[in-house]
Design a protein around this motif. Sequence first.
Motif, PDB file in Angstrom:
ATOM      1  N   MET A   1      -6.275  -5.845   2.813  1.00  0.00           N
ATOM      2  CA  MET A   1      -4.923  -6.179   2.370  1.00  0.00           C
ATOM      3  C   MET A   1      -4.170  -4.882   2.034  1.00  0.00           C
ATOM      4  O   MET A   1      -4.634  -4.089   1.224  1.00  0.00           O
ATOM      5  N   LYS A   2      -3.039  -4.682   2.677  1.00  0.00           N
ATOM      6  CA  LYS A   2      -2.229  -3.483   2.441  1.00  0.00           C
ATOM      7  C   LYS A   2      -1.010  -3.876   1.603  1.00  0.00           C
ATOM      8  O   LYS A   2      -0.227  -4.736   1.995  1.00  0.00           O
ATOM      9  N   ILE A   3      -0.872  -3.214   0.456  1.00  0.00           N
ATOM     10  CA  ILE A   3       0.183  -3.567  -0.493  1.00  0.00           C
ATOM     11  C   ILE A   3       1.107  -2.377  -0.718  1.00  0.00           C
ATOM     12  O   ILE A   3       0.644  -1.255  -0.940  1.00  0.00           O
ATOM     13  N   LEU A   4       2.405  -2.630  -0.671  1.00  0.00           N
ATOM     14  CA  LEU A   4       3.384  -1.661  -1.143  1.00  0.00           C
ATOM     15  C   LEU A   4       3.705  -2.036  -2.582  1.00  0.00           C
ATOM     16  O   LEU A   4       4.176  -3.143  -2.865  1.00  0.00           O
ATOM     17  N   TYR A   5       3.437  -1.114  -3.502  1.00  0.00           N
ATOM     18  CA  TYR A   5       3.556  -1.400  -4.935  1.00  0.00           C
ATOM     19  C   TYR A   5       4.587  -0.454  -5.543  1.00  0.00           C
ATOM     20  O   TYR A   5       4.389   0.759  -5.593  1.00  0.00           O
ATOM     21  N   LEU A   6       5.696  -1.026  -6.008  1.00  0.00           N
ATOM     22  CA  LEU A   6       6.798  -0.245  -6.564  1.00  0.00           C
ATOM     23  C   LEU A   6       6.823  -0.369  -8.085  1.00  0.00           C
ATOM     24  O   LEU A   6       6.867  -1.482  -8.623  1.00  0.00           O
ATOM     25  N   THR A   7       6.792   0.763  -8.772  1.00  0.00           N
ATOM     26  CA  THR A   7       6.904   0.776 -10.230  1.00  0.00           C
ATOM     27  C   THR A   7       8.011   1.745 -10.636  1.00  0.00           C
ATOM     28  O   THR A   7       8.522   2.509  -9.814  1.00  0.00           O
ATOM     29  N   TYR A   8       8.350   1.737 -11.924  1.00  0.00           N
ATOM     30  CA  TYR A   8       9.427   2.579 -12.441  1.00  0.00           C
ATOM     31  C   TYR A   8       8.946   3.447 -13.601  1.00  0.00           C
ATOM     32  O   TYR A   8       9.722   3.794 -14.488  1.00  0.00           O
ATOM     33  N   ILE A   9       7.661   3.778 -13.580  1.00  0.00           N
ATOM     34  CA  ILE A   9       7.095   4.627 -14.629  1.00  0.00           C
ATOM     35  C   ILE A   9       6.302   5.756 -13.977  1.00  0.00           C
ATOM     36  O   ILE A   9       6.052   5.745 -12.773  1.00  0.00           O
ATOM     37  N   ASP A  10       5.924   6.725 -14.784  1.00  0.00           N
ATOM     38  CA  ASP A  10       4.937   7.724 -14.385  1.00  0.00           C
ATOM     39  C   ASP A  10       3.606   7.298 -14.984  1.00  0.00           C
ATOM     40  O   ASP A  10       3.503   7.069 -16.195  1.00  0.00           O
ATOM     41  N   LEU A  60       7.269   3.737   5.437  1.00  0.00           N
ATOM     42  CA  LEU A  60       7.601   2.459   6.076  1.00  0.00           C
ATOM     43  C   LEU A  60       7.992   2.629   7.543  1.00  0.00           C
ATOM     44  O   LEU A  60       7.924   1.659   8.313  1.00  0.00           O
ATOM     45  N   ASP A  61       8.393   3.813   7.926  1.00  0.00           N
ATOM     46  CA  ASP A  61       8.727   4.056   9.335  1.00  0.00           C
ATOM     47  C   ASP A  61       7.514   3.852  10.238  1.00  0.00           C
ATOM     48  O   ASP A  61       7.659   3.539  11.425  1.00  0.00           O
ATOM     49  N   HIS A  62       6.300   4.008   9.679  1.00  0.00           N
ATOM     50  CA  HIS A  62       5.091   3.952  10.494  1.00  0.00           C
ATOM     51  C   HIS A  62       4.044   2.981   9.955  1.00  0.00           C
ATOM     52  O   HIS A  62       2.945   2.900  10.501  1.00  0.00           O
ATOM     53  N   ASN A  63       4.398   2.257   8.875  1.00  0.00           N
ATOM     54  CA  ASN A  63       3.439   1.337   8.259  1.00  0.00           C
ATOM     55  C   ASN A  63       4.123   0.016   7.910  1.00  0.00           C
ATOM     56  O   ASN A  63       5.325  -0.008   7.607  1.00  0.00           O
ATOM     57  N   ARG A  64       3.333  -1.037   7.921  1.00  0.00           N
ATOM     58  CA  ARG A  64       3.851  -2.351   7.539  1.00  0.00           C
ATOM     59  C   ARG A  64       2.854  -3.005   6.573  1.00  0.00           C
ATOM     60  O   ARG A  64       1.774  -3.439   6.985  1.00  0.00           O
ATOM     61  N   PRO A  65       3.196  -3.052   5.300  1.00  0.00           N
ATOM     62  CA  PRO A  65       2.292  -3.692   4.334  1.00  0.00           C
ATOM     63  C   PRO A  65       2.284  -5.208   4.504  1.00  0.00           C
ATOM     64  O   PRO A  65       3.203  -5.797   5.081  1.00  0.00           O
ATOM     65  N   ASP A  66       1.234  -5.834   3.984  1.00  0.00           N
ATOM     66  CA  ASP A  66       1.166  -7.297   4.017  1.00  0.00           C
ATOM     67  C   ASP A  66       2.179  -7.917   3.063  1.00  0.00           C
ATOM     68  O   ASP A  66       2.710  -8.997   3.326  1.00  0.00           O
ATOM     69  N   PHE A  67       2.418  -7.242   1.956  1.00  0.00           N
ATOM     70  CA  PHE A  67       3.473  -7.682   1.039  1.00  0.00           C
ATOM     71  C   PHE A  67       3.857  -6.530   0.122  1.00  0.00           C
ATOM     72  O   PHE A  67       3.170  -5.496   0.066  1.00  0.00           O
ATOM     73  N   CYS A  68       4.950  -6.724  -0.605  1.00  0.00           N
ATOM     74  CA  CYS A  68       5.444  -5.740  -1.565  1.00  0.00           C
ATOM     75  C   CYS A  68       5.491  -6.392  -2.943  1.00  0.00           C
ATOM     76  O   CYS A  68       6.030  -7.493  -3.101  1.00  0.00           O
ATOM     77  N   TYR A  69       4.910  -5.721  -3.919  1.00  0.00           N
ATOM     78  CA  TYR A  69       4.937  -6.197  -5.302  1.00  0.00           C
ATOM     79  C   TYR A  69       5.663  -5.160  -6.150  1.00  0.00           C
ATOM     80  O   TYR A  69       5.374  -3.960  -6.056  1.00  0.00           O
ATOM     81  N   VAL A  70       6.615  -5.616  -6.967  1.00  0.00           N
ATOM     82  CA  VAL A  70       7.451  -4.714  -7.759  1.00  0.00           C
ATOM     83  C   VAL A  70       7.292  -5.035  -9.241  1.00  0.00           C
ATOM     84  O   VAL A  70       7.433  -6.188  -9.645  1.00  0.00           O
ATOM     85  N   GLU A  71       7.011  -4.015 -10.026  1.00  0.00           N
ATOM     86  CA  GLU A  71       7.025  -4.127 -11.489  1.00  0.00           C
ATOM     87  C   GLU A  71       8.356  -3.574 -11.977  1.00  0.00           C
ATOM     88  O   GLU A  71       8.635  -2.389 -11.841  1.00  0.00           O
ATOM     89  N   SER A  72       9.166  -4.413 -12.575  1.00  0.00           N
ATOM     90  CA  SER A  72      10.534  -4.031 -12.934  1.00  0.00           C
ATOM     91  C   SER A  72      10.574  -2.952 -14.008  1.00  0.00           C
ATOM     92  O   SER A  72       9.627  -2.794 -14.786  1.00  0.00           O
ATOM     93  N   PRO A  73      11.676  -2.198 -14.070  1.00  0.00           N
ATOM     94  CA  PRO A  73      11.855  -1.244 -15.176  1.00  0.00           C
ATOM     95  C   PRO A  73      12.134  -1.978 -16.480  1.00  0.00           C
ATOM     96  O   PRO A  73      12.335  -3.200 -16.495  1.00  0.00           O
ATOM     97  N   SER A  74      12.148  -1.227 -17.592  1.00  0.00           N
ATOM     98  CA  SER A  74      12.423  -1.847 -18.886  1.00  0.00           C
ATOM     99  C   SER A  74      13.845  -2.384 -18.968  1.00  0.00           C
ATOM    100  O   SER A  74      14.118  -3.345 -19.677  1.00  0.00           O
TER     101      SER A  74
END
Length: 359
Positions: A1-10, A60-74
């Motif tokens: 399973m390939k996931i694109l995971y977007l967060t807003y923290i370090d 993303l130009d060369h990869n396609r994840p199965d889904f994208c999960y995003v953890e929102s900022p505060s």
Amino acid sequence: MKILYLTYIDFGDFQSGSSVRPQMMYEAFLSLGCEVKLLQAQQNQREHRRHAVEEINQWLDHNRPDFCYVESPSGPIFHGFDRKLIRRVHQMGIPVGYFYRDAAFRFDEVFISGKKSLKQHVIAWISEWDVRFLKKNTNLIYLPTESMAVYFDFPRVAFLPPACMGSRSNKLEKPQGMRSIYVGGVSKRYGTDTLLKAFDILNGEGETFPLTLVCRPQGAAYLGAYLDKPWLNMVHASGAKELAPLYEQADLALYPIEKNAYNDFAFSVKLMEYLEYGLPMVAVNCTETEKFVQKYDLGLVCENDPSDFAVKVSEILNNTELYARCAQNAAQAVHGNLWVDRAKTVIADLGGGQGEKQA
């Protein structure tokens, strides 16, 4: 399973609940054998954030994840390039799940005293813009609790309350004492007034009820004259390593947060941290907190009142049968409430063909 995971923290800072969840979910995805492409960068470091987003766009130009999960900022999404990234992923037909963690901007009566500032107006406006944007560019919105759903009309929602890492301690394995612990913010909204007045009552009735209060250094000013009370031990600590010995020494965990419309639907990561250490609890009867404590029979709930809080603390610490039952339930309740359980839910929702792009 390939996931694109977007967060807003370090990653690396565990000083607040908003930093715990994104990192725990990342570790959980990895533990399940997923390949995770991670975006991490704070919004207030604009150039660093922009470069991080650009790197994801190139990927993303060369990869396609199965889904994208995003953890929102505060707060709201501040940068247009972040919205463009989410929009691009959605338009690619990749299922997008977005964890929407907060709704403070709709509760001025709780968070704002006096006249609303220009900055607060702007944040509220951007936050409402976010809601409209997310309706169009996500497939599934995750909320922390069911009670929060009544304040929004997202077309498709699911619920992901906070979780824990597993059992770290069992209070049945050591003699029961009388020490309580509270870890968190210090203010009227966090229930500090209720907490301190309750323990003043408890310690004025002939028994000794020690309280360890763990907060940030700036919290000392709010405690005022209570700092001289012999039953109060104020500690400045954060992170698992510093908190572990304090939890080990404690017998009872406290959650005195003020009951109001916002706190009724909120659910604190701190409750799950208490659970990890097998601590019975006394908590104010905010809706979701009360549901959690009563579902697993973890302790007692009380009114938003110092006297009732004091009664419940005394009751559970002086009733060995009640205490033992709640301690046993706390040790067992970690099962099904792990971060890996939450990650499995996301994978099933978004990676199982249920998140196809909607027309």
